[in-house]
Design an enzyme around this catalytic site. Structure first.
Site, mmCIF file in Angstrom:
data_model
loop_
_atom_site.group_PDB
_atom_site.id
_atom_site.type_symbol
_atom_site.label_atom_id
_atom_site.label_comp_id
_atom_site.label_asym_id
_atom_site.label_seq_id
_atom_site.Cartn_x
_atom_site.Cartn_y
_atom_site.Cartn_z
ATOM 1 N N SER A 102 41.334 36.198 39.305
ATOM 2 C CA SER A 102 41.378 35.970 40.748
ATOM 3 C C SER A 102 41.768 37.231 41.523
ATOM 4 O O SER A 102 41.060 38.219 41.493
ATOM 5 C CB SER A 102 42.330 34.812 41.045
ATOM 6 N N ASP A 243 38.571 37.231 47.678
ATOM 7 C CA ASP A 243 39.352 37.749 46.555
ATOM 8 C C ASP A 243 38.421 37.993 45.374
ATOM 9 O O ASP A 243 37.203 37.797 45.474
ATOM 10 C CB ASP A 243 40.498 36.805 46.195
ATOM 11 N N ASP A 245 37.624 36.580 42.557
ATOM 12 C CA ASP A 245 36.739 35.551 41.990
ATOM 13 C C ASP A 245 36.063 34.705 43.056
ATOM 14 O O ASP A 245 35.328 33.772 42.737
ATOM 15 C CB ASP A 245 37.500 34.654 41.010
ATOM 16 N N ASP A 247 37.168 32.535 45.357
ATOM 17 C CA ASP A 247 37.540 31.164 45.720
ATOM 18 C C ASP A 247 38.478 31.108 46.923
ATOM 19 O O ASP A 247 38.944 30.037 47.296
ATOM 20 C CB ASP A 247 38.134 30.405 44.531
#
Length: 446
Positions: A102, A243, A245, A247
């Protein structure tokens, strides 16, 4: 087992030290043994990842683990985390793995799993995987009855994800909108600019040249100041920072002011309420959500449910209440009508949908109260949270701010910290209340 591998968002640690190829292989085997094949045949697993240099190693090891247990692996390549549940739904996978840490630095990596229902695995399933890891380590491995599985590339996954976004926002016309996207050198670097272009926006992009090590490095939603400066310097109407990843998302208005998840959720909730599309008439947020959000929702007649910190708890609350919208101050925003996961790109598009051609700088969704958060290092966080003097002070300060603000004192879930958070009508009162409480935290270090 001697320790619990799974945290609130999968297994995470320094790649090659904590999250090794050996552990990834073992996790692949265990998750395959724990999964149920839909057609009674082989377990079919999807694997996607972000842009970290360790991603390919962990992808190969995880795939080897799945196939060694008789499963079949489809490699989806670099994609945002929310693509996993969408692809599960489209192709009928039994399990999906996302290799990402992340918003963490590049040296970290992680593996999180989604089940056949498109949701992150339950605590019970994660516990079963850990049991299988322990059993597997003590056993002599043999080939599965059905033979070893295969690894293949699943082509067209980016287009699959883009198609889902385009269908959801097909009525959103972004012609004339000048947007700057900060892709954090992460999983959104191809798909985010493309969907904004398809919807007609004039798109400018930064942090879209991943080299395996620059993910989240001075960019993205955890370093949003750079985006703010670039928006002002370039005269852009709006900016969005994702960010690593993909999400979560934070926004920046044309003046460079940062718009956090609380404000974005408020904009979305009020917009959906006006259109009679706010399922259940409520929204779920965490205990960290600004008091101003609660005031705005109360004035609009929108019910608010509050959960612990973590998007998985927000998701659980939404499912239990059959609501659709929720999220966190950090920019995790969940729209169950699209995907049961935070999706930064979809949330950015929902923000533009809510603005309906308006200026984010003129937003009126909520008025944020000054907030101060202090992390106090302690020797024993649990003991600190039982101190009678601290608890009495929290009650007294809360009573003094009743109807005007709030106090939240809680232990960290991962470190020996006590987090003291205060919101009050003025910055001066916020600082004063926070200082009084911090001084009472017992066992403070340094």
């Amino acid at each position: 087992m001697t320790r619990k591998l799974f945290g609130t968002d999968g297994v995470r640690g320094v790649a090659g030290e904590v999250l090794t190829a050996e552990l990834a292989l073992a996790l692949g085997r265990a998750v395959t043994l724990a999964a149920d094949a839909r057609q009674g045949g082989r377990v079919r697993a999807l694997v996607i990842r972000d842009t970290r240099e360790s991603g390919e190693m962990l992808e190969a090891a995880l795939a080897a683990g799945v196939t060694s247990a008789g499963g079949e692996v489809l490699l989806g390549g670099v994609l945002p985390t929310p693509a996993a549940p969408l692809l599960i739904r489209r192709y009928g996978f039994d399990v999906a793995a996302v290799i990402s840490a992340s918003h963490n630095p590049y040296a970290d990596n992680g593996i999180k799993f989604f089940g056949a229902d498109g949701l992150k695995l339950t605590d019970a399933t994660e516990a079963r995987i850990e049991e299988l890891l322990e059993e597997d380590a003590a056993a002599t491995r043999v080939a599965p009855d059905g033979g070893i599985g295969r690894v293949r590339t699943l082509h067209g996954t980016q287009e699959d994800y883009l198609r889902e976004l385009h269908v959801r926002f097909q009525h959103l016309d972004l012609r004339g909108v000048d947007v700057l996207l900060d892709c954090a050198h992460g999983a959104t670097y191809r798909v985010a600019p493309e969907i904004f272009r398809r919807l007609g926006a004039t798109v400018h992009v930064m942090a879209d040249e991943p080299d395996g090590r620059n993910i989240n490095d001075g960019c993205g939603s955890t370093h949003v100041a750079a985006l703010g400066e670039a928006v002002v310097a370039g005269g852009h109407a709006i900016g969005f920072a994702f960010d690593g990843d993909g999400d979560r998302v934070l926004a920046v208005d044309r003046t460079g002011a940062v718009v956090d998840g609380d404000e974005l959720i408020a904009l979305a909730a009020l917009h959906l309420r006006r259109q009679d599309r706010l399922k259940g008439g409520g929204v779920a947020v965490t205990v960290m959500t600004n008091y101003g959000f609660h005031s705005a929702m109360r004035a609009a007649g929108i019910e608010v449910a509050t959960t612990g910190v973590g998007d998985r708890y927000v998701l659980e609350e939404l499912r239990s209440r059959d609501w659709a919208l929720g999220g966190e101050q950090s920019g995790h925003i969940i729209d169950m009508g699209f995907v049961p996961s935070g999706d930064g790109i979809a949330s950015a598009l929902l923000t533009l949908e809510a603005l309906d051609g308006g200026d984010l700088a003129d937003r009126s969704g909520m008025e944020k109260l000054p907030q101060k958060l202090v992390n106090v290092k302690v020797g024993d966080r649990d003991a600190a949270m039982t101190d009678t003097a601290l608890l009495a002070a929290v009650d007294a300060e809360s009573a003094g701010l009743d109807g005007r603000g709030r106090v939240l004192v809680r232990p960290s879930g991962t470190e020996q910290l006590v987090r003291v958070m205060v919101e009050a009508p003025t910055a001066e009162e916020t600082d004063d209340v926070c200082a009084r409480l911090v001084a009472l935290v017992p066992g403070a270090l340094g």
